[in-house]
Design a protein around this motif. Structure first.
Motif, PDB file in Angstrom:
ATOM      1  N   PRO A  30      52.874  39.236  51.683  1.00 35.22           N
ATOM      2  CA  PRO A  30      53.076  40.663  51.404  1.00 35.22           C
ATOM      3  C   PRO A  30      52.685  41.026  49.964  1.00 35.22           C
ATOM      4  CG  PRO A  30      55.175  39.518  51.392  1.00 35.22           C
ATOM      5  CD  PRO A  30      54.160  38.521  51.851  1.00 35.22           C
ATOM      6  N   LEU A  31      52.358  42.304  49.776  1.00 37.28           N
ATOM      7  CA  LEU A  31      51.910  42.803  48.478  1.00 37.28           C
ATOM      8  C   LEU A  31      52.971  43.740  47.917  1.00 37.28           C
ATOM      9  CD1 LEU A  31      48.259  43.646  49.557  1.00 37.28           C
ATOM     10  CD2 LEU A  31      49.022  41.593  48.349  1.00 37.28           C
ATOM     11  N   THR A  32      53.480  43.384  46.759  1.00 35.01           N
ATOM     12  CA  THR A  32      54.573  44.146  46.149  1.00 35.01           C
ATOM     13  C   THR A  32      54.054  45.397  45.447  1.00 35.01           C
ATOM     14  OG1 THR A  32      55.881  42.139  45.807  1.00 35.01           O
ATOM     15  CG2 THR A  32      56.440  44.057  44.457  1.00 35.01           C
ATOM     16  N   ILE A  33      54.723  46.513  45.692  1.00 36.24           N
ATOM     17  CA  ILE A  33      54.504  47.741  44.926  1.00 36.24           C
ATOM     18  C   ILE A  33      55.814  48.047  44.223  1.00 36.24           C
ATOM     19  CG2 ILE A  33      53.910  50.184  44.992  1.00 36.24           C
ATOM     20  CD1 ILE A  33      52.399  49.645  47.570  1.00 36.24           C
ATOM     21  N   PRO A  90      40.660  46.389  51.053  1.00 39.61           N
ATOM     22  CA  PRO A  90      40.389  47.709  50.458  1.00 39.61           C
ATOM     23  C   PRO A  90      41.640  48.562  50.307  1.00 39.61           C
ATOM     24  CG  PRO A  90      39.825  47.744  52.774  1.00 39.61           C
ATOM     25  CD  PRO A  90      40.272  46.337  52.483  1.00 39.61           C
ATOM     26  N   LEU A  91      42.611  48.050  49.541  1.00 40.90           N
ATOM     27  CA  LEU A  91      43.883  48.753  49.361  1.00 40.90           C
ATOM     28  C   LEU A  91      44.202  49.027  47.897  1.00 40.90           C
ATOM     29  CD1 LEU A  91      46.105  46.720  51.879  1.00 40.90           C
ATOM     30  CD2 LEU A  91      44.993  48.918  52.274  1.00 40.90           C
ATOM     31  N   ASN A  92      43.280  48.728  47.010  1.00 42.04           N
ATOM     32  CA  ASN A  92      43.572  48.820  45.582  1.00 42.04           C
ATOM     33  C   ASN A  92      43.500  50.268  45.090  1.00 42.04           C
ATOM     34  OD1 ASN A  92      43.628  45.821  45.032  1.00 42.04           O
ATOM     35  ND2 ASN A  92      41.579  46.036  45.905  1.00 42.04           N
ATOM     36  N   ALA A  93      44.384  50.605  44.168  1.00 41.83           N
ATOM     37  CA  ALA A  93      44.422  51.950  43.590  1.00 41.83           C
ATOM     38  C   ALA A  93      43.898  51.893  42.160  1.00 41.83           C
ATOM     39  CB  ALA A  93      45.843  52.508  43.612  1.00 41.83           C
ATOM     40  N   VAL A  94      42.816  52.620  41.896  1.00 41.88           N
ATOM     41  CA  VAL A  94      42.276  52.679  40.539  1.00 41.88           C
ATOM     42  C   VAL A  94      43.147  53.600  39.694  1.00 41.88           C
ATOM     43  CG1 VAL A  94      39.910  52.185  41.247  1.00 41.88           C
ATOM     44  CG2 VAL A  94      40.727  54.550  41.219  1.00 41.88           C
ATOM     45  N   ARG A  95      42.860  53.650  38.407  1.00 45.85           N
ATOM     46  CA  ARG A  95      43.698  54.421  37.483  1.00 45.85           C
ATOM     47  C   ARG A  95      43.788  55.898  37.881  1.00 45.85           C
ATOM     48  NH1 ARG A  95      45.936  54.731  32.471  1.00 45.85           N
ATOM     49  NH2 ARG A  95      45.732  56.732  31.402  1.00 45.85           N
ATOM     50  N   ALA A  96      42.642  56.511  38.215  1.00 50.54           N
ATOM     51  CA  ALA A  96      42.653  57.944  38.527  1.00 50.54           C
ATOM     52  C   ALA A  96      43.560  58.242  39.715  1.00 50.54           C
ATOM     53  CB  ALA A  96      41.235  58.433  38.805  1.00 50.54           C
ATOM     54  N   VAL A  97      43.515  57.390  40.739  1.00 47.47           N
ATOM     55  CA  VAL A  97      44.353  57.587  41.923  1.00 47.47           C
ATOM     56  C   VAL A  97      45.823  57.386  41.572  1.00 47.47           C
ATOM     57  CG1 VAL A  97      44.924  56.633  44.188  1.00 47.47           C
ATOM     58  CG2 VAL A  97      42.532  56.994  43.552  1.00 47.47           C
ATOM     59  N   ALA A 135      54.022  47.584  36.129  1.00 46.71           N
ATOM     60  CA  ALA A 135      53.667  46.243  35.658  1.00 46.71           C
ATOM     61  C   ALA A 135      53.999  45.150  36.667  1.00 46.71           C
ATOM     62  CB  ALA A 135      54.364  45.951  34.327  1.00 46.71           C
ATOM     63  N   ASP A 136      55.038  45.328  37.468  1.00 50.06           N
ATOM     64  CA  ASP A 136      55.444  44.287  38.417  1.00 50.06           C
ATOM     65  C   ASP A 136      54.806  44.447  39.790  1.00 50.06           C
ATOM     66  OD1 ASP A 136      57.056  43.029  36.533  1.00 50.06           O
ATOM     67  OD2 ASP A 136      58.789  44.291  37.005  1.00 50.06           O
ATOM     68  N   THR A 137      53.857  45.356  39.906  1.00 53.16           N
ATOM     69  CA  THR A 137      53.124  45.525  41.164  1.00 53.16           C
ATOM     70  C   THR A 137      52.117  44.394  41.321  1.00 53.16           C
ATOM     71  OG1 THR A 137      53.390  47.923  41.173  1.00 53.16           O
ATOM     72  CG2 THR A 137      51.501  47.051  42.374  1.00 53.16           C
ATOM     73  N   ALA A 138      51.826  44.038  42.573  1.00 50.23           N
ATOM     74  CA  ALA A 138      50.872  42.963  42.849  1.00 50.23           C
ATOM     75  C   ALA A 138      49.522  43.258  42.205  1.00 50.23           C
ATOM     76  CB  ALA A 138      50.705  42.790  44.356  1.00 50.23           C
ATOM     77  N   ALA A 139      48.828  42.198  41.855  1.00 54.04           N
ATOM     78  CA  ALA A 139      47.500  42.339  41.252  1.00 54.04           C
ATOM     79  C   ALA A 139      46.488  42.797  42.307  1.00 54.04           C
ATOM     80  CB  ALA A 139      47.064  41.003  40.647  1.00 54.04           C
ATOM     81  N   GLN A 140      45.280  43.078  41.844  1.00 50.36           N
ATOM     82  CA  GLN A 140      44.201  43.487  42.750  1.00 50.36           C
ATOM     83  C   GLN A 140      44.076  42.491  43.892  1.00 50.36           C
ATOM     84  OE1 GLN A 140      40.516  44.640  40.853  1.00 50.36           O
ATOM     85  NE2 GLN A 140      39.308  43.689  42.470  1.00 50.36           N
ATOM     86  N   THR A 141      43.895  43.031  45.097  1.00 47.99           N
ATOM     87  CA  THR A 141      43.820  42.179  46.275  1.00 47.99           C
ATOM     88  C   THR A 141      42.443  42.255  46.912  1.00 47.99           C
ATOM     89  OG1 THR A 141      44.978  41.588  48.320  1.00 47.99           O
ATOM     90  CG2 THR A 141      44.623  43.936  47.905  1.00 47.99           C
ATOM     91  N   GLU A 142      42.174  41.346  47.840  1.00 54.29           N
ATOM     92  CA  GLU A 142      40.840  41.224  48.422  1.00 54.29           C
ATOM     93  C   GLU A 142      40.484  42.403  49.320  1.00 54.29           C
ATOM     94  OE1 GLU A 142      38.286  37.858  50.952  1.00 54.29           O
ATOM     95  OE2 GLU A 142      40.466  37.729  50.806  1.00 54.29           O
TER      96      GLU A 142
END
Length: 236
Positions: A186-189, A214-221, A205-212
Motif C-alpha cells: 500500500p501507498l501512504t498518503i 500513474p498515480l503521482n501528484a506533481v507540485r501544481a496538482v 513529508a510522510d507521504t509515500a515517495a514517487q511510485t511506478e
C-alpha cells in the motif's frame, strides 16, 4: 517577451499543468498602449486524446510520462502582431495561429479534427475574455486596475478572517492507496496541517515517495488540491 495577441499553450505537469489531456491556454491582456500586462485570460480544457500508448491518454499501465501522450512545454500557440482596429472600430489585437505547433500536436493524437476544434474553442474563449476586459477598461478607465487590486486584497482579508476562526494547532491524517497497479503498495498518503492564527502550513513529508504507476501528484496538482480543501473548509 510577450506581445499583445500572444497566447501560450502548455500541458506539462512539471510546469504548472495537471495531467497531459488537460491543455491550458494563457493570453496576456495589455493596456491600450500595449506596454503593460494588466491581466491574463486563461482556460484549461480536458481533451479526449493527446496521444500516448492508450486511447484517451489515461492509461493504467503507464510507468512513465511518455506513455501518457504529447508533453507540451509552454509554447507560443498564437503569435501576436500588435494592436489594430476591429470591424466595429474598437481596439483589437492582431494575431495568427502558430500552425507549426498545431501541426505537430495534431500529428500525434488519434482524433486530430476534434482536437483542432477544441483548441480553436480555447483560443476563442480567451479572445472573448480579452475583448470583455477591454470593454471594462473602456468603461472604467484608470479606476479598473486599482479596483482589481482592492478585490484581491478584500479576498485575502476574508480568507484570513475565516482562518482565524479555526482552532490553532497541529492536525494529522493518514490514509492508504491499496496499490499503483504495478505491484507496489500500500501507498501512504499522510498530511499534517499546522494552523497559527491566519497562517496554515501543510506538510506531506510522510507521504509515500514517487511510485511506478500513474498515480503521482506533481507540485501544481498538490498545491491546487490544498487550496481547494482549505476553501471548502473555510467557505469565506
Amino acid at each position: 517577451m510577450l506581445r499583445p495577441g500572444d497566447s501560450i499553450l502548455l500541458n506539462d505537469p512539471f510546469r504548472g499543468g495537471a495531467h497531459l489531456p488537460d491543455l491550458t491556454l494563457v493570453s496576456p491582456i495589455f493596456d491600450p498602449s500595449g506596454g503593460e500586462v494588466l491581466a491574463f485570460a486563461a482556460n484549461r480544457a480536458h481533451h479526449a486524446d493527446v496521444g500516448g500508448a492508450t486511447a484517451g491518454s489515461v492509461g493504467a499501465t503507464a510507468t512513465e510520462i511518455y506513455a501518457e501522450g504529447v508533453r507540451i512545454p509552454p509554447v507560443r500557440f498564437e503569435i501576436g502582431r500588435g494592436r489594430t482596429t476591429g470591424p466595429d472600430g474598437e481596439p483589437a489585437v492582431d494575431n495568427e495561429l502558430n500552425e507549426s505547433v498545431l501541426d505537430l500536436l495534431l500529428a500525434n493524437v488519434r482524433t486530430p479534427e476534434e482536437r483542432r476544434g477544441d483548441l480553436r474553442a480555447q483560443t476563442a474563449a480567451n479572445a472573448t475574455g480579452r475583448r470583455r476586459f477591454h470593454d471594462l477598461l473602456a468603461d472604467h478607465g484608470d479606476r479598473l486596475p486599482p479596483a482589481m487590486t482592492a478585490l484581491r486584497d478584500y479576498s485575502e482579508r476574508r480568507m484570513r478572517a475565516a482562518l482565524a476562526d479555526l482552532p490553532d494547532g497541529r492536525y494529522e491524517f493518514t490514509d492508504e492507496l491499496e496499490g499503483d497497479g504495478h505491484g507496489n503498495g500500500p501507498l501512504t498518503i499522510s498530511v499534517a496541517v499546522e494552523i497559527d492564527d491566519t497562517d496554515v502550513q501543510v506538510d506531506f513529508a510522510d507521504t509515500a515517495a514517487q511510485t511506478e504507476g500513474p498515480l503521482n501528484a506533481v507540485r501544481a496538482v498538490t498545491v491546487s488540491a490544498v487550496y481547494y480543501a482549505i476553501r471548502c473548509v473555510t467557505d469565506p
